[in-house]
Every structure is written in structure tokens, then in C-alpha cells.
Scaffold this motif. Sequence first.
Motif, PDB file in Angstrom:
ATOM      1  N   ILE A 205      37.076  30.178  49.611  1.00 37.29           N
ATOM      2  CA  ILE A 205      37.721  31.407  49.156  1.00 37.29           C
ATOM      3  C   ILE A 205      36.762  32.077  48.189  1.00 37.29           C
ATOM      4  N   ALA A 206      36.447  33.339  48.452  1.00 33.17           N
ATOM      5  CA  ALA A 206      35.466  34.074  47.656  1.00 33.17           C
ATOM      6  C   ALA A 206      36.061  35.394  47.209  1.00 33.17           C
ATOM      7  N   ALA A 207      36.250  35.532  45.902  1.00 28.16           N
ATOM      8  CA  ALA A 207      36.802  36.769  45.354  1.00 28.16           C
ATOM      9  C   ALA A 207      36.541  36.766  43.850  1.00 28.16           C
ATOM     10  N   GLY A 208      37.166  37.720  43.146  1.00 27.35           N
ATOM     11  CA  GLY A 208      36.930  37.831  41.730  1.00 27.35           C
ATOM     12  C   GLY A 208      38.075  37.379  40.845  1.00 27.35           C
ATOM     13  N   PRO A 209      39.211  38.073  40.880  1.00 26.49           N
ATOM     14  CA  PRO A 209      40.265  37.842  39.882  1.00 26.49           C
ATOM     15  C   PRO A 209      40.736  36.391  39.807  1.00 26.49           C
ATOM     16  N   ILE A 210      40.723  35.835  38.620  1.00 19.32           N
ATOM     17  CA  ILE A 210      41.025  34.415  38.451  1.00 19.32           C
ATOM     18  C   ILE A 210      42.476  34.065  38.787  1.00 19.32           C
ATOM     19  N   PRO A 211      43.474  34.848  38.410  1.00 22.21           N
ATOM     20  CA  PRO A 211      44.843  34.468  38.781  1.00 22.21           C
ATOM     21  C   PRO A 211      45.029  34.357  40.293  1.00 22.21           C
TER      22      PRO A 211
END
Length: 333
Positions: free
Chosen positions: A159-165
Motif C-alpha cells: 500500500i503506497a500513499a501519504g496520509p497516516i490515518p
Amino acid sequence: MSTLSPPSRTLGRTGIEVTTVALGTSGLGRGTAPGSPQESAAVELATAMLASGRTIDTSNEYAGGRSEPVLGLALPAVRDAASRVVTKVDRDPETGAFDRDRVLRSYEESLRRLGVDRVRLLHLHDPYTVSYEEAVAPGGALAGMLELRDSGAVDAIGIAAGPIPLMTRYVDTGAFDVVLSHNRFTLVDRSAAALFENARTRGMGVVNAAPFGAGILATGATGGTTTGAGAGRAPAAAPSYGYRPASAALQDWARRAEAVCAAHGTTLRATALRFSTRSPLVDMTVVGVSSVPRLTQLDALEAETIPDDLWAEIDALGPAPTPIDDDAPGGAG
């Protein structure tokens, strides 16, 4: 460019060997037309990147879909390089659809562009056009990812994305083998630390992208033209961090950090890279490279000596005022 094999590590429980520093290709081939001189120049850069022996990080949507075709033109020139390419599935660029069928189509598109039969590691990339609930529901994007891994089409999924929540929710499914976050585990912003620790307890591989914050940690507090590796984007007129303007307070923090680094005979840029590569939480650090000279500079940055006592002095500066707020509206990025 160094002729020595770059340092490598095993990516969590996957058994996949990756280089400690990987090369990002988000800008590779952007704006180029097939058969143009500009495409030839991009292929030359891609060939040098592949020949470096480093892991290559790309995506279906990078550079408006041009990154993968450029890599595909370069791959035949570099023996055994295909096994070092990691890519990502992306939403439909026209409709925004991101379900099981789109995941499978995106992967097929990537393989065709790259000219390969498979990749070992495939990420679900930036699932922002669908809700988390839609993504994990039957027929959702997660179902497509699991199908690819279970069928042997890929060895591992990430899984590759930014927002931590949001990233935490995906990691907590237990379905993924790897997590990739960007701009959130650096000298400026350490908000991904808990996410990476969570992943580590699960045996997941951890990838940290953009150790320079896509800005000020490479350009320095004054901004302007970037003089080191990691500039996959055009330089901004003023310092930035995470694609956002750097506040006066962040610029002041960066000036003080630069002074600490200079007093120890090194640079903020080299220190920012080592912050990521020295961390026991991180298997692989992805750095964007926009030219062959930058690739050579990256070798030098990775090899630079960073005194052990520098880290306490950086910590003594206190937390940097990061402009990233994942809880704010529009925090995805």
C-alpha cells in the motif's frame, strides 16, 4: 556513477532483495512524445538508472503515464534489470474508478508498457477516489491486489500513499506485505514513525519515499535551484516541503539545521538521506532523480560520512514546523 553494487536489504518478510536507496521515476519522460528527441534523452537517463543496479520505483500514472514506457524502452539495454522494477496500480485516469477490475487492468497496462511478464512487488497507489470501505469490500481494489498475489502474478503487494490515518487502516487489514509512505519520515516530519513501527510488528517491508521532503531538505532554507540529488520536480522559487510552501518558521529551522550539519563537516542534504537509511524502521528509501549528474551525486551522498554526535544536535533543535496536516481537509497527498 559508482561501479560497485549498491547496498541492499531484504524487504520485510517478502524475501525480496532491494537496494537501500531506490530511484524514483515520477518525472521520467514527462511531456515527451514517442519517438521524439526528448524521449531519447529520457531513455538515456532511464538506462543509466537501470545500469546503476538500484531498485527502480515507478507507477502506472507517473509522468502522465510516460514513466513506464520510457523504462520499457531502456530495459532491453540492461541485463537482468527487469527484476529490480517496482510499480503501482492506479485509478482510471478518466473515470476515477479504482475497483478490482481497474486494479487488474492497471497492472496489465504496466506490464505492456514495461515490456515484462511480471513484477515481484506491486503497490496499491493513492486510493483517494474511493473510500476505504469501498476499497476493502468484495470486488474492491483490495480484492484485485489479493487476486494478483494469490495467483502468483506478483510475489508481494504493498500500500503506497501519504496520509497516516488512511495508511494505518490499510496496514491494519493484515493483507499487505509492504507499506510505502512519503514526506512523513524525515528530519522535518516524523509522523510515519508509528505507522512504520506497526508494519514492522507485522513483518512487513517498509519503504520511505521523499526523504528530502520534495523540497527544503534538498534545496536548503533559501530554496532556488536544487544542487543535489532528489529533485524529481522543477525547483520552486521559494522553499517548499511536501509540495507545500515552507513557512518562515520552517525556513528558520532549516537554517539552524544547515548550521549544525556544516559544523560537523557535512550537509543538510546528506544528513536528510542518512536519517532515512540509518533507521531500523526503513528497508528502502526512494529518491527521485532527474538527470545523470544527479544520479552520480546520489552515490556520493549515500557514501558521505555523518558523525554520530550530529543526531543529538539535530534533535536539540526541537520538532520542525511541518506544513503537512493529515487531519486537515485536503490532507491527502
